[in-house]
Design an enzyme around this catalytic site. Sequence first.
Site, PDB file in Angstrom:
ATOM      1  N   ARG A   1       0.818  -1.218   0.000  1.00  0.00           N
ATOM      2  CA  ARG A   1       0.000   0.000   0.000  1.00  0.00           C
ATOM      3  C   ARG A   1       0.846   1.260   0.000  1.00  0.00           C
ATOM      4  NH1 ARG A   1      -2.470  -3.944   2.878  1.00  0.00           N
ATOM      5  NH2 ARG A   1      -1.507  -3.210   4.791  1.00  0.00           N
TER       6      ARG A   1
ATOM      7  N   GLU B   1       5.534  -9.767  15.018  1.00  0.00           N
ATOM      8  CA  GLU B   1       4.990 -10.271  16.275  1.00  0.00           C
ATOM      9  C   GLU B   1       5.345 -11.746  16.477  1.00  0.00           C
ATOM     10  OE1 GLU B   1       0.750 -10.312  18.699  1.00  0.00           O
ATOM     11  OE2 GLU B   1       0.847  -9.487  16.679  1.00  0.00           O
TER      12      GLU B   1
END
Length: 177
Positions: free
Chosen positions: A60, A97
């Site tokens: 994006r 993560e």
Amino acid sequence: MSLDLSSVIRTIPDYPKPGIMFRDVTTLMGHPQAFSQVIGDLMAGYAGRSIDKVAGMEARGFIFGAPVAERLTAGFVPIRKKGKLPHKVASETYQLEYGEDVLEMHLDAVEPGERVLIIDDLIATGGTAEAAIRLLEKAGAEIIAAAFVIDLPELGGADRIRRMGIEVSSLVSFGGH
């Protein structure tokens, strides 16, 4: 008349996992006035600041960064996931993560001393932006700023990038994850 950008960004609860509020910019991109406003707002603070290149992170960041580069009369640098660029690359590993990922950039994408603005759709923990900054700095670029459509301030990414001495701006902030 300016739109409230938060009203054209769709929120999808529990995606990609329970407890996450996913901020979907595809609704913003599909709204001509909102998309134009975002591009104008992202570049407005940097017009006249001698930006040589705009770097956008896959994917994006490409959508927002390329039109900003065009409006600033700057080149565009795609920073991609590992294995997507066809020429000689520099790589930077960063933590996710649950594991790690790698960003790459063509070795000849920036020249030493070029002034670069980083653009992406969202900053959360700041890991991707930090990896992009390290890649660009290794190539000798001067990072002018990092600009994002969305900031999730509770995750600390914008502050993480500011601690690196980089100016950070965003157009919309959302609480939560």
